[in-house]
Design a protein around this motif. Structure first.
Motif, mmCIF file in Angstrom:
data_model
loop_
_atom_site.group_PDB
_atom_site.id
_atom_site.type_symbol
_atom_site.label_atom_id
_atom_site.label_comp_id
_atom_site.label_asym_id
_atom_site.label_seq_id
_atom_site.Cartn_x
_atom_site.Cartn_y
_atom_site.Cartn_z
ATOM 1 N N THR A 1 3.138 -5.664 -11.470
ATOM 2 C CA THR A 1 1.772 -6.140 -11.676
ATOM 3 C C THR A 1 1.685 -7.627 -11.371
ATOM 4 O OG1 THR A 1 1.788 -4.599 -13.485
ATOM 5 C CG2 THR A 1 -0.139 -6.000 -13.300
ATOM 6 N N GLU A 2 2.740 -8.330 -11.731
ATOM 7 C CA GLU A 2 2.752 -9.768 -11.439
ATOM 8 C C GLU A 2 2.699 -10.028 -9.937
ATOM 9 O OE1 GLU A 2 6.074 -11.993 -13.115
ATOM 10 O OE2 GLU A 2 5.403 -11.191 -15.039
ATOM 11 N N ASP A 3 3.505 -9.242 -9.216
ATOM 12 C CA ASP A 3 3.493 -9.381 -7.761
ATOM 13 C C ASP A 3 2.088 -9.159 -7.233
ATOM 14 O OD1 ASP A 3 6.179 -9.807 -7.689
ATOM 15 O OD2 ASP A 3 6.690 -7.712 -7.257
ATOM 16 N N GLU A 4 1.465 -8.145 -7.789
ATOM 17 C CA GLU A 4 0.126 -7.793 -7.325
ATOM 18 C C GLU A 4 -0.832 -8.957 -7.545
ATOM 19 O OE1 GLU A 4 -1.512 -3.809 -7.676
ATOM 20 O OE2 GLU A 4 -2.827 -4.622 -9.194
ATOM 21 N N ASN A 5 -0.767 -9.494 -8.753
ATOM 22 C CA ASN A 5 -1.598 -10.619 -9.105
ATOM 23 C C ASN A 5 -1.340 -11.793 -8.168
ATOM 24 O OD1 ASN A 5 -3.286 -12.151 -10.531
ATOM 25 N ND2 ASN A 5 -2.229 -11.995 -12.493
ATOM 26 N N PHE A 6 -0.074 -12.025 -7.949
ATOM 27 C CA PHE A 6 0.323 -13.131 -7.084
ATOM 28 C C PHE A 6 -0.208 -12.951 -5.658
ATOM 29 C CE2 PHE A 6 3.316 -14.387 -3.798
ATOM 30 C CZ PHE A 6 3.320 -15.757 -3.962
ATOM 31 N N LEU A 7 0.013 -11.738 -5.127
ATOM 32 C CA LEU A 7 -0.414 -11.466 -3.748
ATOM 33 C C LEU A 7 -1.913 -11.658 -3.579
ATOM 34 C CD1 LEU A 7 1.361 -8.318 -2.292
ATOM 35 C CD2 LEU A 7 1.084 -10.541 -1.220
ATOM 36 N N LEU A 8 -2.634 -11.175 -4.569
ATOM 37 C CA LEU A 8 -4.082 -11.241 -4.477
ATOM 38 C C LEU A 8 -4.567 -12.691 -4.502
ATOM 39 C CD1 LEU A 8 -6.316 -9.271 -4.210
ATOM 40 C CD2 LEU A 8 -6.611 -9.314 -6.651
ATOM 41 N N LYS A 9 -3.985 -13.470 -5.394
ATOM 42 C CA LYS A 9 -4.373 -14.880 -5.460
ATOM 43 C C LYS A 9 -4.037 -15.573 -4.153
ATOM 44 C CE LYS A 9 -3.991 -15.579 -10.385
ATOM 45 N NZ LYS A 9 -3.051 -15.990 -11.431
ATOM 46 N N GLY B 1 0.818 -1.207 0.000
ATOM 47 C CA GLY B 1 0.000 0.000 0.000
ATOM 48 C C GLY B 1 0.852 1.258 0.000
ATOM 49 N N THR B 2 2.014 1.204 0.628
ATOM 50 C CA THR B 2 2.858 2.389 0.726
ATOM 51 C C THR B 2 3.668 2.622 -0.538
ATOM 52 O OG1 THR B 2 3.093 1.762 3.040
ATOM 53 C CG2 THR B 2 4.459 3.565 2.263
ATOM 54 N N PHE B 3 4.276 1.562 -1.049
ATOM 55 C CA PHE B 3 5.223 1.764 -2.152
ATOM 56 C C PHE B 3 4.631 1.449 -3.515
ATOM 57 C CE2 PHE B 3 8.087 0.684 1.499
ATOM 58 C CZ PHE B 3 8.531 1.980 1.690
ATOM 59 N N THR B 4 3.487 0.821 -3.552
ATOM 60 C CA THR B 4 2.816 0.403 -4.796
ATOM 61 C C THR B 4 3.810 -0.037 -5.867
ATOM 62 O OG1 THR B 4 2.627 2.640 -5.639
ATOM 63 C CG2 THR B 4 0.788 1.824 -4.342
ATOM 64 N N ASP B 5 3.733 0.582 -7.055
ATOM 65 C CA ASP B 5 4.515 0.004 -8.143
ATOM 66 C C ASP B 5 6.005 0.330 -8.086
ATOM 67 O OD1 ASP B 5 4.058 2.580 -8.651
ATOM 68 O OD2 ASP B 5 3.310 2.331 -10.694
ATOM 69 N N SER B 6 6.413 1.090 -7.088
ATOM 70 C CA SER B 6 7.861 1.272 -6.997
ATOM 71 C C SER B 6 8.515 0.060 -6.342
ATOM 72 C CB SER B 6 8.216 2.554 -6.241
ATOM 73 O OG SER B 6 7.571 2.572 -5.007
ATOM 74 N N LEU B 7 7.750 -0.818 -5.804
ATOM 75 C CA LEU B 7 8.325 -2.035 -5.226
ATOM 76 C C LEU B 7 7.638 -3.297 -5.759
ATOM 77 C CD1 LEU B 7 10.379 -3.152 -3.182
ATOM 78 C CD2 LEU B 7 8.678 -2.891 -1.403
ATOM 79 N N PHE B 8 6.384 -3.162 -6.179
ATOM 80 C CA PHE B 8 5.632 -4.356 -6.574
ATOM 81 C C PHE B 8 5.224 -4.264 -8.034
ATOM 82 C CE2 PHE B 8 5.282 -4.039 -2.077
ATOM 83 C CZ PHE B 8 5.235 -5.339 -1.613
ATOM 84 N N LEU C 1 -13.939 -4.058 -4.729
ATOM 85 C CA LEU C 1 -13.355 -5.291 -5.184
ATOM 86 C C LEU C 1 -12.180 -4.975 -6.101
ATOM 87 C CD1 LEU C 1 -14.345 -8.068 -4.519
ATOM 88 C CD2 LEU C 1 -15.364 -8.144 -6.768
ATOM 89 N N PRO C 2 -11.016 -5.563 -5.870
ATOM 90 C CA PRO C 2 -9.917 -5.331 -6.806
ATOM 91 C C PRO C 2 -10.302 -5.857 -8.184
ATOM 92 C CG PRO C 2 -9.167 -6.508 -4.840
ATOM 93 C CD PRO C 2 -10.645 -6.460 -4.787
ATOM 94 N N VAL C 3 -9.823 -5.168 -9.213
ATOM 95 C CA VAL C 3 -10.183 -5.537 -10.583
ATOM 96 C C VAL C 3 -9.859 -7.003 -10.857
ATOM 97 C CG1 VAL C 3 -9.809 -4.942 -12.988
ATOM 98 C CG2 VAL C 3 -9.670 -3.185 -11.233
ATOM 99 N N LEU C 4 -8.789 -7.468 -10.244
ATOM 100 C CA LEU C 4 -8.316 -8.810 -10.587
ATOM 101 C C LEU C 4 -9.180 -9.923 -9.995
ATOM 102 C CD1 LEU C 4 -4.507 -8.219 -10.123
ATOM 103 C CD2 LEU C 4 -5.668 -8.771 -12.251
ATOM 104 N N VAL C 5 -10.021 -9.586 -9.046
ATOM 105 C CA VAL C 5 -10.846 -10.645 -8.455
ATOM 106 C C VAL C 5 -12.033 -10.921 -9.369
ATOM 107 C CG1 VAL C 5 -12.215 -11.367 -6.476
ATOM 108 C CG2 VAL C 5 -10.141 -10.066 -6.129
ATOM 109 N N THR C 6 -11.936 -11.972 -10.104
ATOM 110 C CA THR C 6 -12.983 -12.349 -11.053
ATOM 111 C C THR C 6 -13.844 -13.428 -10.422
ATOM 112 O OG1 THR C 6 -11.512 -14.023 -11.912
ATOM 113 C CG2 THR C 6 -11.507 -11.900 -13.044
ATOM 114 N N PRO C 7 -15.010 -13.679 -10.993
ATOM 115 C CA PRO C 7 -15.853 -14.739 -10.443
ATOM 116 C C PRO C 7 -15.107 -16.071 -10.367
ATOM 117 C CG PRO C 7 -17.095 -13.451 -12.009
ATOM 118 C CD PRO C 7 -15.694 -12.940 -12.052
ATOM 119 N N ARG C 8 -14.271 -16.329 -11.370
ATOM 120 C CA ARG C 8 -13.558 -17.599 -11.362
ATOM 121 C C ARG C 8 -12.598 -17.680 -10.170
ATOM 122 N NH1 ARG C 8 -10.741 -21.006 -14.381
ATOM 123 N NH2 ARG C 8 -8.952 -19.637 -14.486
#
Lengths: 489, 941
Positions: B331-339, B322-329, B379-386
């Motif tokens: 998009t893949e990281d984001e996807n990974f974390l969310l899953k 939340g603090t550093f967003t894309d300067s540290l994470f 809801l984060p965009v990446l959270v799909t029904p699947r």
């Protein structure tokens, strides 16, 4: 990242509950007052907290079917971070009061909120919340152990130890460590070399080096025998270790291997003592099977072990078939029930059980009266009062890998017997418990060669694998309206 | 030595337990300073067991502000505890730990560190802590003292947390200690150092201009404590995104800082999980403030953190995200974390509290590119029904998990594509129906509540979906047909949906369906109980203007005519019927049911076997047939202003209803409304009156005096006067109060019950009335009265309010000597002497003699005596500064003061016939002389 207060509350069903232990942290409270300003709500005395908390947990006034403050349908569900509305003149709302219930105990703590309370900040923005949850989880382990139910003298003796334990793990409201079962060990001398002793390892092992690695998998399965309802099964495994190794920070690597075409380990969670992880170990997860990134091991877990036994990692796996397939049919004929059960062991599973038994409970019919049931293998035990048939299959399935049970039962409808709101009419289930030693369903394995220890002395390495399984076969010979499962341990 | 003690203290275990159970109740019986003194005495007692002393300290650790309400008391307590600490033998580590903890708690909570004395105490406390932490690796003390050292570190950390910046000039010393320590305690040093470092950087970042070497100097600082932060604390670090984060404006070299942070991160692995997460959070803030530091510093730790099963470490990772967003994470990281979060939210090995928290984290997931950032659930965009399919609720979930999943999935399907919606919402509805089935099979109360919550949640998100809502209506009606006791749940669901989803027509449809169902029920199958519920539902239906009421009226008429109800004369049932009628009278469609309703009312008034019901029915009938629509609703509707008074006046004629019951019940006020203000005595200068009258023959003044007490009730009351005023600015509603009844509750048993006081009225702009409170002491000790009041307002409503506690101070209990006015001064003086002799001769074991000395300051002694004792003076020789004061304390106690001014100090010789009063006398004299002084109990006492 601190908590303002901590409570242990005993609450028996229907009783009003008592605060068995409470601890306040006045310095944190001072900070809370400064941070919250006008919105500051002081912590009430124990007796004033009890009722509002129990109302929020929905356990007050058990004799009244509907109480608005407790049962209002629009009341937001905030568990585990409750919003406790205090009564009395000053009123006010305590938030976020974390509470977990274990049997007749309620463990609760109030984390410090370090951001403005207006508007109510989202829970994940408060660092103290996860600290509070960890604290409560540790407290739960400390009080209840692995067992669960603790009462009377045992509870009192554990609570009596709590102040001494909190003096070490959370003296001023900031948790320094999670509580564990028993008292914290006595400190040991500082290591001689420059290497710092890990804070989670209060001593150094001396003596023979031994590494124990145990792998155990559990299967939960629900089989409906219905075309509309898919059968489900999930497999999850844990690797537990106990390492007795010399040195301040000995290095160990445990490698898990899968058979050539095994499905990858998913949702891998590791103990914080694991030093680094290859990202490919973490990629597979159970919720998203699209990326068939074909990594299937070996899974390497380098770590430096703590003194006590610990759970090195856990995973889930998707196996193509459940280990035992079952079907269960019920027919109501006049005043009796006709049962047919068949169980089939999958050929890939070794036919050698530590135990295997099937439970057939009957609900809402009164106690069992006449039991005329034959089994093709094993024995049958009847518990008439509990309306329960236990089919003990023993250590082995017959050669054919199939076993059947058939016959009729009748009930004496005089006394009530066990009731269940789900299992009405011909909705029923059969529940199977078994354990197979030296086998994992996923094929995941760990052997002596897959444990590497970088230590001066050669350790003795033992590994073991086993599979605990529970599986439920449900059947209903009329329409199936709802899925069936009973959770067991 | 303090004043003589009362009875030997009851076992501490019990007293401590009773204190912790309810400190306020405990302190209402015993004064805090007396109890504190006892606690300290207990701690000094060398014979006391250590476990007892630890128990005593636990109170100081948990309730320092209650035990030391003033900073002076805190200061004294700290000093006393430190003196004990110094004397405790070295090996009593556990006791020393508890002492240190108590000292820290008392100091932080009571000190403002502004006065000179306080700074001195602060210095000593900090010195003690610093001294203790300096013994790294147990060089000086043995390993057994390590817990003390660990605690000292944590105490310093808490000091720094409470006074951010206090240690900001000691960073080098702290760093050195941290580096030195190799035992497990390095964690404590690392945490202490990190907190100090964060606060120091924060302090620096608030400076306007920063010179080149400031940051470097900061790290190598090794000076004293920064006292000024105690007076003017650093504002809290702005964690929320809405506030501006202070940034260190420097282009200066940050190499040293970078290496410090890197080293801390490198060693973070050696910390326990919770401490790691605390450390990470401080370091995140440092890196945010010093923009020259790159967030990439954390990268090396991330992979280790990504896989963790530890909730606090996962949380730190998310905070980092939340603090550093894309300067540290990426998009893949984001996807990974969310899953991973979704996976953990249903992981079989995690506890349900952890799983619920993970679900919260999903709904507040810090996306790199958030669509909205209003802090609300989204809801984060990446959270799909699947992705979310694994979180579908099942009947086997506990109710908290189930409802949370239902809500999350509802959000998922709100956003989803059409075909997925169909399937997904279908599943959720099936789930709702599975719950319905359990309720239908008489599931537990909890399941029932859960079902209605689930239904509400479902409606909240999907109310526009006609198909599901009409199915729900059908199912609910079916449920009601079997279990009419669920009526309150149904009505609650209807009310809430109507309130929160005003555009939904569903509640009306459900009400119509329920109405239809009820009116079609064969009367023969109705029990009294179910009928009661049916009437409740029909009453609710009658509130809806859109629902035709014809069938309801016919049903009621049929009910009265065909069932045995009228003959039974059941008052409650009759009232239930009339309650429906009352709603009907207010219904806009009244014209359509006019005839039927008047038939119904007429039937009731003639045939219902209960007079009260008949009367009510007759009254309604009269209203219905004689008043125009407007007047009728005028009478019955609750007006916006002042309506209640009117309803109240009709109350005796009307059926029970919510509006009416609100008039007839006593409401609690939201805040304090009334206040009792102590009436300052108009200094009636009662000069020493030397009565002229003779009363010869009285020789034994004491006997004559004591004989008076033989008549019961003699001079046994004290009267306190108060102004009854408004408690500050109150709402306009309370500007005119009538029939105020003040009720007092005792908090201890030292006084007789207090009778209620009635005050006719209290008006905003008038002079506040004076109330006299008469108290009859059994023991003349100070105490606190709980006060409450019931009053009515202009609109006819009754209210109950709690007043601030009314303290009865020690001097409030003083009365002048109760002798006939005719007694001369001389006689009084003689009595004084006789009393004194009696008390000092120890004729009773209760009497005592004591001495109190004080420095006479700027205020002359005569002033002190005049201002506090003029009513009680028996003799005054102002020239020699010699005074005799006689205080009478009902029912039969006396305090005699013989006050003289000696050369260096004023001496107050004290005699009393109740030595229990000595502590109060002592603190009273202390308070009025307002200077340091000592009491020396005379040998006889």
């Amino acid at each position: 990242m601190s908590i303002r207060a901590l409570w242990v509350i005993s609450h028996e069903k229907g009783e009003c509950g008592t605060v068995s232990f409470s601890r306040r942290y006045p310095t944190v409270e001072r900070r809370a007052r400064g941070l919250a300003g006008r919105r500051y709500v002081p912590i009430p005395e124990d007796s004033d907290l009890l009722r509002p908390l129990l109302t929020e947990l929905g356990v007050t006034d058990p004799e009244k079917p509907f109480v608005t403050s407790r049962d209002d349908c629009a009341r937001p569900q905030r568990s585990p971070a409750l919003e406790v509305h205090l009564e009395g003149q000053d009123g006010g709302t305590l938030w976020p009061l974390l509470a977990i219930t274990q049997g007749e105990l309620i463990l609760a703590c109030l984390p410090l909120v370090e951001v403005p309370l207006e508007p109510q900040p989202p829970l994940p923005s408060l660092p103290s919340v996860s600290q509070g949850l960890s604290l409560l989880a540790g407290l739960q382990t400390f009080i209840c152990g692995a067992g669960g139910r603790v009462e009377g003298d045992l509870l009192a003796s554990r609570l009596a130890l709590l102040p001494a334990v909190l003096l070490q793990t959370c003296p001023l409201g900031t948790p320094l460590d999670t509580l564990q079962l028993g008292l914290p060990p006595a400190p040991s001398p500082a290591p001689a070399g420059p290497q710092k002793q890990p804070a989670w390892k209060p001593g150094v092992h001396r003596g023979r080096a031994v590494v124990n690695v145990a792998l155990s998998e559990q299967v939960r399965s629900m089989q409906y025998g219905s075309r509309t309802k898919q059968d489900l099964w999930d497999v999850f495994g844990t690797v537990t270790c106990k390492c007795e190794l010399e040195g301040v920070l000995p290095n160990v690597t445990v490698t898990l291997c899968l058979p050539p075409n095994g499905s990858p380990l998913q949702d891998v969670l590791v103990h914080p003592c694991v030093t680094s992880l290859d990202s490919s170990v973490l990629t597979a997860n159970s919720i998203d099977d699209s990326d068939g990134s074909s990594f299937s091991g070996p899974y390497k877990f380098p770590f430096s072990p703590p003194l006590e036994p610990f759970r090195l990692c856990s995973y889930t796996s998707q196996v193509p078939v459940p280990p035992i397939l079952g079907s269960y049919q019920l027919k109501e004929e006049e005043s009796q029930l006709k049962l047919t059960v068949s169980l089939k062991l999958h050929e890939s599973v070794r036919n050698s059980f530590e135990y295997c038994e099937a439970h057939l409970p009957f609900f809402n019919r009164g106690p069992l009266n006449i039991v005329d049931v034959r089994v093709s293998a094993g024995q049958l035990e009847v518990s008439r009062e509990k309306s329960l048939l236990v089919w003990v299959l023993g250590q082995k399935f017959p050669k054919s890998l199939e076993a059947t049970l058939g016959g009729t039962v009748a009930f004496s409808g005089q006394s009530p017997g066990p009731v269940d709101p789900l299992c009405t009419g011909l909705t029923a289930y059969i529940k199977l418990y078994f354990r197979v030693p030296d086998l994992t369903l996923s094929g995941c394995s760990v052997d002596q060669h897959s444990v590497q220890v970088y230590s001066s002395a050669k350790p003795r390495i033992t590994t073991c694998e086993c599979q605990h399984t529970k599986s439920t076969n449900a059947h209903k010979s009329l329409t199936v309206r709802t899925h069936m499962k009973k959770c067991t341990h | 030595p303090g004043p003589p003690m009362a009875a030997p203290p009851s076992p501490w275990l019990q007293r401590v337990a009773s204190f912790s159970r309810s400190p306020s109740r405990f302190l209402s019986r015993a004064s805090a300073d007396v109890f504190l003194a006892e606690l300290l005495r207990g701690l000094r007692d060398e014979r006391a067991a250590e476990s007892t002393q630890v128990l005593l300290l636990s109170l100081l650790q948990e309730y320092p502000t209650l035990l030391c309400p003033f900073s002076s008391a805190g200061e004294e307590t700290c000093t006393a505890l430190m003196a004990i600490y110094a004397q405790v033998p070295h090996k009593a580590v556990n006791f020393k730990c508890h002492l240190m903890l108590a000292i820290t708690n008392v100091f932080i909570c009571t000190s403002s560190a502004t006065g000179e004395g306080e700074v001195k105490v602060a210095e000593r406390v900090l010195d003690l802590l610093i001294q203790t932490v300096q013994d790294t690796n147990d060089h000086k003390d043995s390993i057994t003292c390590r817990p003390l050292r660990a605690l000292a570190c944590d105490c310093l950390r808490e000091m720094e947390a409470c006074y951010p910046g206090l240690l900001s000039q000691k960073l080098e010393a702290l760093y050195f200690l941290k580096q030195q320590e190799t035992s497990t305690l390095h964690q404590a040093y690392a945490l202490l150092y990190t907190v100090a470092l964060k606060n120091a950087v924060h302090l620096l970042s608030r400076q306007k201009a920063i010179a080149e070497g400031d940051l470097k100097n900061l790290l190598s600082g090794n000076e004293g404590f920064v006292w000024k932060v105690m007076e003017k604390p650093l504002p809290p670090f702005p964690l929320s995104s809405t506030e501006q984060i202070p940034v260190l404006q420097t282009s200066a070299e940050t190499r040293e800082l970078k290496s410090v942070v890197s080293l801390l991160l490198e060693e973070s692995y050696l910390l326990t999980a919770v401490s790691q997460s605390a450390l990470l959070r401080e370091l995140i803030q440092v890196v945010v403030m010093v923009q020259a530091l790159s967030p990439a510093l954390f990268k090396s730790q991330l992979l280790r953190l990504f896989g963790t099963m530890e909730i606090s470490l996962l949380h730190s990772t998310l905070l980092m995200k939340g603090t550093f967003t894309d300067s540290l994470f990426t998009t893949e990281d984001e996807n990974f974390l969310l899953k991973r979060l979704v996976g953990m939210a249903q992981h079989p090995l995690l506890s349900s509290a952890h799983k619920l928290f993970c679900m919260d984290c999903i709904l507040h997931f810090p996306e790199n590119r958030p669509i909205s950032c209003n802090g609300e659930e989204s809801l984060p965009v990446l959270v799909t029904p699947r992705l979310a399919a694994s979180l579908l609720p099942t009947v086997f979930n506990d109710s908290g998990t189930m409802l949370r999943r239902l809500r999350l999935l509802s959000l998922v399907y709100l956003e989803a594509d059409e075909d997925e919606v169909e399937k997904g919402v279908g599943y959720l509805f099936d789930h709702l129906m599975a719950l319905w089935k359990i309720v239908d099979n008489y599931g537990t109360r909890e399941v029932t509540a859960t079902f209605f919550r689930a239904a509400y949640t479902f409606l909240y998100y999907f109310y526009p979906n006609e198909k599901f809502t009409s199915d729900l209506t059908k199912s609910l009606c079916e449920l009601y047909s079997r279990q009419s006791q669920l009526a309150p749940n149904m009505i609650n669901l209807i009310d809430r949906t109507q309130e929160n989803l005003p555009e939904s027509g569903w509640p009306i449809r459900l009400l119509q369906a329920l109405q239809t169902q009820i009116v079609e029920l064969p009367l023969s199958q109705m029990t009294t109980q179910s009928l009661c519920w049916h009437l409740k539902v029909l009453g609710r239906v009658a509130k809806e203007s859109q629902v035709s009421q014809k069938t309801t009226v016919r049903f009621l008429l049929n009910l009265l005519a065909s069932s045995g109800l009228c003959g039974s004369g059941d008052w409650r049932m009759g009232n239930a019927v009339l309650a429906v009628c009352r709603h009907l009278l207010r219904h806009p469609g009244l014209d359509q049911v006019f005839i039927e309703l008047s038939d119904l009312l007429q039937f009731t008034m003639h045939h219902y076997e209960d007079m009260d019901i008949q009367d009510h029915a007759r009254f309604y009938y009269t209203l219905l047939t004689n008043l125009s629509r407007e007047k009728l609703s005028g009478v019955l509707d609750k007006g916006p202003e002042g309506g209640q008074a009117k309803v109240r006046s009709l109350s005796s004629l009307m059926a029970e209803s919510e509006e009416l019951s609100s008039c007839l019940t006593i409401h609690p006020t939201r805040g304090p409304v009334l206040h009792l203000l102590k009436h300052q005595l108009n200094g009636v200068a009662s000069e020493l009156q030397n009565s002229r009258s003779e009363h010869s023959g009285v020789e034994d003044y004491l006997k004559t005096y004591r004989d008076q007490f033989l008549s019961p009730g003699f001079s046994s009351d004290i009267v306190l006067k108060f102004h009854l005023t408004f408690a500050g600015e109150v709402e306009a509603l309370y500007h005119k109060l009538f029939c105020i009844c003040l009720h007092f509750e005792l908090t201890d048993s030292n006084y007789e019950e207090v009778t209620d006081i009635d005050v006719p009225c209290l008006l905003k702009d008038r002079k506040p009335p004076v109330v006299s409170l008469t108290l009859t002491p059994r023991q003349p000790y100070p105490m606190v009265l709980r006060a409450s009041a019931i009053f009515s307002t202009e609109d006819g409503l009754s209210w109950r309010t709690q007043l601030a506690d009314v303290p009865v101070a020690f001097p409030d209990v003083f009365l002048p000597l109760p002798v006939p006015v005719s007694w001369s001064l001389e006689a009084r003086g003689r009595l004084f002497d006789q009393l004194w002799r009696a008390m000092s001769s120890r004729e009773s074991s209760q009497s005592a003699i004591s001495l109190f000395c004080f420095q006479v300051g700027e205020k002359p002694l005569s002033d002190i005596v005049q201002s506090h004792f003029h009513r009680y003076l028996v003799s005054a020789q102002s020239s020699q500064e010699h005074y005799k004061v006689l205080l009478f304390l009902p029912p039969k106690f006396h305090i005699l003061f013989d006050i003289k001014n000696a050369e260096d100090a004023a001496r107050v010789n004290i005699a009393t016939d109740s030595w229990n009063l000595l502590p109060y006398i002592n603190s009273y004299l202390k308070s009025i002389t307002d200077l340091d002084s000592v009491t020396v109990p005379s040998p006889e006492a």
